[in-house]
Design an enzyme around this catalytic site. Structure first.
Site, PDB file in Angstrom:
ATOM      1  N   GLU A 112       0.850  -1.193   0.000  1.00 45.42           N
ATOM      2  CA  GLU A 112       0.000   0.000   0.000  1.00 45.42           C
ATOM      3  C   GLU A 112       0.886   1.244   0.000  1.00 45.42           C
ATOM      4  OE1 GLU A 112      -2.427   1.635  -0.697  1.00 45.42           O
ATOM      5  OE2 GLU A 112      -4.025   1.580   0.799  1.00 45.42           O
ATOM      6  N   ASP A 113       0.361   2.340  -0.535  1.00 42.12           N
ATOM      7  CA  ASP A 113       1.145   3.576  -0.538  1.00 42.12           C
ATOM      8  C   ASP A 113       1.170   4.207   0.848  1.00 42.12           C
ATOM      9  OD1 ASP A 113      -1.558   4.283  -0.643  1.00 42.12           O
ATOM     10  OD2 ASP A 113      -1.370   5.582  -2.393  1.00 42.12           O
TER      11      ASP A 113
ATOM     12  N   ASP B 166      -3.416   5.358   6.562  1.00 44.25           N
ATOM     13  CA  ASP B 166      -3.907   6.624   7.118  1.00 44.25           C
ATOM     14  C   ASP B 166      -4.907   6.316   8.231  1.00 44.25           C
ATOM     15  OD1 ASP B 166      -4.381   9.377   7.287  1.00 44.25           O
ATOM     16  OD2 ASP B 166      -5.777   9.404   5.608  1.00 44.25           O
TER      17      ASP B 166
ATOM     18  N   PHE C 149      -0.942  16.137   3.878  1.00 46.49           N
ATOM     19  CA  PHE C 149      -1.392  15.449   2.674  1.00 46.49           C
ATOM     20  C   PHE C 149      -0.240  15.440   1.679  1.00 46.49           C
ATOM     21  CE2 PHE C 149      -3.542  14.362  -1.165  1.00 46.49           C
ATOM     22  CZ  PHE C 149      -4.508  13.468  -0.732  1.00 46.49           C
TER      23      PHE C 149
ATOM     24  N   ARG D 124       1.051  11.768  -9.429  1.00 46.65           N
ATOM     25  CA  ARG D 124       1.556  10.418  -9.133  1.00 46.65           C
ATOM     26  C   ARG D 124       2.970  10.226  -9.673  1.00 46.65           C
ATOM     27  NH1 ARG D 124      -2.719   7.207  -7.267  1.00 46.65           N
ATOM     28  NH2 ARG D 124      -4.756   7.619  -8.186  1.00 46.65           N
TER      29      ARG D 124
HETATM   30  P1  IMP Z   1      -7.114   4.897   4.872  1.00 50.53           P
HETATM   31  O1  IMP Z   1      -8.210   3.960   4.531  1.00 50.53           O
HETATM   32  O2  IMP Z   1      -7.607   6.157   5.521  1.00 50.53           O
HETATM   33  O3  IMP Z   1      -5.979   4.256   5.640  1.00 50.53           O
HETATM   34  O4  IMP Z   1      -6.591   5.484   3.518  1.00 50.53           O
HETATM   35  C1  IMP Z   1      -5.690   4.902   2.745  1.00 50.53           C
HETATM   36  C2  IMP Z   1      -5.765   5.535   1.369  1.00 50.53           C
HETATM   37  O5  IMP Z   1      -6.025   6.941   1.405  1.00 50.53           O
HETATM   38  C3  IMP Z   1      -4.427   5.402   0.720  1.00 50.53           C
HETATM   39  O6  IMP Z   1      -4.400   4.238  -0.051  1.00 50.53           O
HETATM   40  C4  IMP Z   1      -4.325   6.636  -0.117  1.00 50.53           C
HETATM   41  O7  IMP Z   1      -4.811   6.353  -1.421  1.00 50.53           O
HETATM   42  C5  IMP Z   1      -5.224   7.636   0.504  1.00 50.53           C
HETATM   43  N1  IMP Z   1      -4.452   8.667   1.230  1.00 50.53           N
HETATM   44  C6  IMP Z   1      -4.368   8.854   2.564  1.00 50.53           C
HETATM   45  N2  IMP Z   1      -3.558   9.866   2.870  1.00 50.53           N
HETATM   46  C7  IMP Z   1      -3.099  10.329   1.696  1.00 50.53           C
HETATM   47  C8  IMP Z   1      -2.182  11.383   1.344  1.00 50.53           C
HETATM   48  O8  IMP Z   1      -1.606  12.108   2.187  1.00 50.53           O
HETATM   49  N3  IMP Z   1      -1.955  11.542   0.021  1.00 50.53           N
HETATM   50  C9  IMP Z   1      -2.534  10.778  -0.942  1.00 50.53           C
HETATM   51  N4  IMP Z   1      -3.387   9.789  -0.661  1.00 50.53           N
HETATM   52  C10 IMP Z   1      -3.670   9.576   0.656  1.00 50.53           C
HETATM   53 MG    MG Z   2      -4.567   4.237  -2.101  1.00 41.34          MG
END
Ligand code: IMP
Ligand code: MG
Length: 169
Positions: A90-91, A94, A143, A156
């Site tokens: 995963e990138d 969050d 962000f 990207r």
């Molecule tokens: P989560 O479900 O809140 O953990 O979100 C994960 C997804 O939110 C990641 O796969 C990202 O695609 C997106 N995301 C969360 N924070 C960022 C950020 O700072 N920049 C870009 N994408 C983010």
């Molecule tokens: Mg993502």
């Protein structure tokens, strides 16, 4: 925030760690589209094992910066992962909603092992109790874009990880 050289060095380290931990066994890397593509490409080349790839797609964020709070599966894996070693790539971790959901979906197929590798971890934003097995960098609540990560599908392709002007509102 993080330069291409810092990313390259850290990804090489993660590859060595994963190679060591899997002790000669095969592994399937499951990339979460689309943000994890560049990380997966580099990580895969840093792992000295039999590696195969697969991809999964979910929606949670829409086009903006705020999570909608719900996760939907758009594309499942194509490979049978039952009895296999799987690493979800995963990138960014969050709130944890996405990976909590994906872990549940993938565990249902009964892999031999399931681990999470995330390039970035924003621990201060967590809503679900989930920790990565491997992470590149812990970052504050900013962000970020670049190295696969987007804002409304842009940026990207930036080689470095950059903070988006305007903050995470
Ligand atoms: P989560 O479900 O809140 O953990 O979100 C994960 C997804 O939110 C990641 O796969 C990202 O695609 C997106 N995301 C969360 N924070 C960022 C950020 O700072 N920049 C870009 N994408 C983010
Ligand atoms: Mg993502």
């Amino acid at each position: 925030m993080i330069t291409r050289q810092q990313i390259a060095d850290r990804v090489a380290e993660l590859g060595r760690q994963i190679t060591h931990d899997l002790n000669g066994e095969d592994v399937i890397l499951v990339g979460v589209l689309k943000g994890a593509c560049l990380f997966l490409s580099d990580l895969a080349r840093a792992i000295e094992l039999n590696v195969t790839f697969d991809f999964i797609s979910v929606s949670s964020y829409g086009a903006g910066k705020q999570t909608s709070g719900e996760v939907k599966l758009n594309k499942d894996v194509d490979t049978a992962i039952t009895g296999k070693n799987v690493i979800v790539v995963e990138d960014i971790l969050d709130t944890g909603l996405t990976l909590t959901y994906l872990r549940r979906v993938l565990m249902a197929a009964q892999p031999k092992s399931l681990k999470i590798a995330t390039l970035l971890d924003k621990p201060s934003r967590r809503q679900q109790p989930i920790q990565p097995d491997y992470y590149g960098f812990k970052i504050p609540d900013e962000f970020v874009v670049g190295y696969g990560m987007d804002y409304a599908e842009r940026y990207r392709n930036l080689p470095d990880i950059c903070v988006l002007e305007g903050g995470a509102e």
